[in-house]
Enzyme design. Structure first.
Site, PDB file in Angstrom:
ATOM      1  N   TYR A 168     -61.581 -56.138 -45.383  1.00  0.00           N
ATOM      2  CA  TYR A 168     -60.747 -55.027 -44.904  1.00  0.00           C
ATOM      3  C   TYR A 168     -61.017 -53.768 -45.736  1.00  0.00           C
ATOM      4  O   TYR A 168     -61.208 -52.676 -45.191  1.00  0.00           O
ATOM      5  CB  TYR A 168     -59.267 -55.393 -44.965  1.00  0.00           C
ATOM      6  CG  TYR A 168     -58.366 -54.215 -44.658  1.00  0.00           C
ATOM      7  CD1 TYR A 168     -58.209 -53.768 -43.350  1.00  0.00           C
ATOM      8  CD2 TYR A 168     -57.726 -53.508 -45.684  1.00  0.00           C
ATOM      9  CE1 TYR A 168     -57.425 -52.654 -43.067  1.00  0.00           C
ATOM     10  CE2 TYR A 168     -56.944 -52.402 -45.406  1.00  0.00           C
ATOM     11  CZ  TYR A 168     -56.790 -51.982 -44.098  1.00  0.00           C
ATOM     12  OH  TYR A 168     -56.026 -50.880 -43.815  1.00  0.00           O
ATOM     13  N   ARG A 212     -50.690 -49.467 -55.543  1.00  0.00           N
ATOM     14  CA  ARG A 212     -49.702 -48.404 -55.811  1.00  0.00           C
ATOM     15  C   ARG A 212     -48.733 -48.216 -54.654  1.00  0.00           C
ATOM     16  O   ARG A 212     -47.545 -47.944 -54.856  1.00  0.00           O
ATOM     17  CB  ARG A 212     -50.451 -47.100 -56.075  1.00  0.00           C
ATOM     18  CG  ARG A 212     -49.578 -45.897 -56.414  1.00  0.00           C
ATOM     19  CD  ARG A 212     -50.344 -44.615 -56.211  1.00  0.00           C
ATOM     20  NE  ARG A 212     -50.754 -44.461 -54.813  1.00  0.00           N
ATOM     21  CZ  ARG A 212     -51.715 -43.631 -54.398  1.00  0.00           C
ATOM     22  NH1 ARG A 212     -52.387 -42.920 -55.266  1.00  0.00           N
ATOM     23  NH2 ARG A 212     -52.016 -43.541 -53.111  1.00  0.00           N
ATOM     24  N   ARG A 225     -46.613 -52.591 -43.035  1.00  0.00           N
ATOM     25  CA  ARG A 225     -48.064 -52.706 -43.176  1.00  0.00           C
ATOM     26  C   ARG A 225     -48.321 -53.611 -44.379  1.00  0.00           C
ATOM     27  O   ARG A 225     -47.833 -53.343 -45.475  1.00  0.00           O
ATOM     28  CB  ARG A 225     -48.700 -51.335 -43.385  1.00  0.00           C
ATOM     29  CG  ARG A 225     -48.642 -50.455 -42.148  1.00  0.00           C
ATOM     30  CD  ARG A 225     -49.303 -49.116 -42.396  1.00  0.00           C
ATOM     31  NE  ARG A 225     -48.544 -48.311 -43.341  1.00  0.00           N
ATOM     32  CZ  ARG A 225     -48.953 -47.140 -43.832  1.00  0.00           C
ATOM     33  NH1 ARG A 225     -50.129 -46.677 -43.489  1.00  0.00           N
ATOM     34  NH2 ARG A 225     -48.205 -46.462 -44.662  1.00  0.00           N
ATOM     35  N   PHE A 285     -67.508 -34.644 -58.411  1.00  0.00           N
ATOM     36  CA  PHE A 285     -66.806 -34.999 -57.178  1.00  0.00           C
ATOM     37  C   PHE A 285     -66.533 -36.503 -57.116  1.00  0.00           C
ATOM     38  O   PHE A 285     -65.458 -36.930 -56.695  1.00  0.00           O
ATOM     39  CB  PHE A 285     -67.643 -34.561 -55.973  1.00  0.00           C
ATOM     40  CG  PHE A 285     -67.145 -35.072 -54.654  1.00  0.00           C
ATOM     41  CD1 PHE A 285     -66.059 -34.475 -54.027  1.00  0.00           C
ATOM     42  CD2 PHE A 285     -67.752 -36.157 -54.032  1.00  0.00           C
ATOM     43  CE1 PHE A 285     -65.581 -34.952 -52.805  1.00  0.00           C
ATOM     44  CE2 PHE A 285     -67.290 -36.634 -52.816  1.00  0.00           C
ATOM     45  CZ  PHE A 285     -66.200 -36.038 -52.203  1.00  0.00           C
TER      46      PHE A 285
END
Length: 413
Positions: A168, A212, A225, A285
């Site tokens: 997933y 989290r 969920r 980044f």
């Protein structure tokens, strides 16, 4: 008052916070004039302020491609996350989403708040997408197709095993890592990274977010969920939602520590990926979110507050990470420091303590062997400096000067 208290407690945050504020203002001024691009960058600021700041590290061409990539996947994620959409409607949209990005007239109303605006005005994203170079378009289409198919698969299937969990996370985040690597390669600035390393970059971030966001996800209306794998949580409680109840606090924290330990397995791959980047802008980044991830895991580990609210790094520490992350030495230093912080919280009686310590020590060994730890300034673990009282006094003097200036220049009526 909370922010002021944090600043007084951590005055070294003041300069990075000011820099972060200035960077945010600068980013807002860089929004392009074309209506569709203006929409895309404005929307990026609204749905993810932190990502909108980090993306500023990139050059214009690559920044545009990454912006659209992010918004396309955010829109796809909005469809997946909206639990009010019937499965027989949701699945076909997920499977066909890679074709919708070529259709300037397509939109689908779902989600809430800013995400609803994104979906209602998705034609702006499609228009901007069509202006990207062919290499960028192909990479974005490929990843969108694979991610939509993976999301559709898990709409109809629960996350049972750890293998399911990894699969997933691959679909919703590992593919993001692969897509970004393809965009970097298409820009001509980087070699194409191995899929396994790109995948781990995404999994490390996604698993951190899933840990989290436990409480937000489990309390989702109209339907929870559930992304924590049954193979892990069933060792501690009968139902995943049982973790949020106070009477299960001990078992909940043990389960949480198990989940964090699972995420730590991706640290070495993450460090290897970052160490092989050549372009400084792409490096920053990529590096900043990974440091935020290990920092967040350190905050969450052994912390029952994960089941009571939101646990995250303080804003000043986030500002320090953004301000100071420039080289691989900074990354090794941050991973080492946050690993030390997490290690100090490990209770030897925890069921996974041995595994947790083993993974932390492996990452710390990599950081030490890099030879870079003495080349950076540690900002995570340090004794409180003796000059803190002086900084506090100077801070209040500065506030007084600003207040006096504003008062003197206030117009009289």
């Amino acid at each position: 008052m909370g922010t002021l208290g944090a600043i007084l407690k951590h005055p070294v945050d003041i300069y990075p916070l000011l820099k972060l504020r200035m960077a945010a203002k600068h980013a807002e001024k860089q929004i392009p004039p074309e209506p569709h691009w203006a929409f895309c960058y404005s929307m990026l600021h609204r749905v993810s302020r932190s990502f909108a700041l980090v993306i500023q590290q990139l050059g214009t061409e690559l920044r545009n491609a990454v912006c659209i990539f992010y918004l396309v996947l955010r829109a796809l994620d909005t469809v997946e996350d909206d639990t009010s959409i019937p499965t027989d409607v949701k699945v076909p949209i997920l499977l066909a989403f890679h074709r919708h990005i070529y259709d300037r007239d397509w939109h689908f109303s779902c989600g809430t708040k800013d995400y609803k605006v994104l979906m209602d005005q998705f034609h702006n994203v499609s228009t901007a997408f069509m202006e990207l170079g062919e290499g960028y378009q192909e990479a974005i289409e490929d990843i969108t197709k694979k991610m939509g198919a993976g999301m559709a698969k898990f709409i109809l299937k629960e996350v049972e095993s750890i293998d399911d969990y990894d699969e997933y996370c691959h679909y919703v985040a590992g593919l993001v890592g692969l897509g970004l690597s393809k965009l970097f390669h298409a820009s001509g600035l980087e070699d194409l990274a191995p899929d396994s390393l790109s995948n781990s970059m995404g999994l490390f971030l996604q698993k951190t977010n899933i840990i989290r966001d436990y409480l937000e996800d489990i309390n989702e209306i109209p339907k929870s969920r559930m992304f924590w794998p049954r193979e892990i949580w069933s060792k501690y409680v009968n139902k995943l939602e049982d973790l949020k109840y106070e009477e299960n606090s001990v078992k909940a924290v043990q389960c949480l520590n198990d989940m964090v330990t699972n995420a730590l397995i991706h640290m070495d791959d993450t460090l290897k990926y970052l160490s092989e980047l050549r372009d400084p802008a792409i490096f920053r980044f990529c590096a900043i979110p990974q440091i935020m991830a290990i920092g967040t895991l350190a905050m969450c580990y052994n912390n029952v507050d994960v089941f009571r609210g939101v646990v995250k790094m303080r804003r000043g520490l986030t500002a320090q990470v953004i301000h100071q992350t420039k080289t691989m030495a900074d990354v090794y230093g941050a991973f080492f420091d946050f690993s030390c912080m997490l290690k100090s919280k490990v209770d030897n009686s925890d069921p996974n303590a041995v595994k947790t310590l083993s993974r932390l020590e492996a990452a710390q060994k990599s950081c030490r062997e890099s030879g870079a730890l003495n080349k950076r300034k540690s900002y995570i673990i340090r004794n409180e400096p003796r000059y803190i009282p002086v900084l506090i006094v100077l801070f209040f003097i500065l506030l007084s000067i600003i207040f006096a200036y504003l008062s003197a220049n206030r117009p009289s009526y």
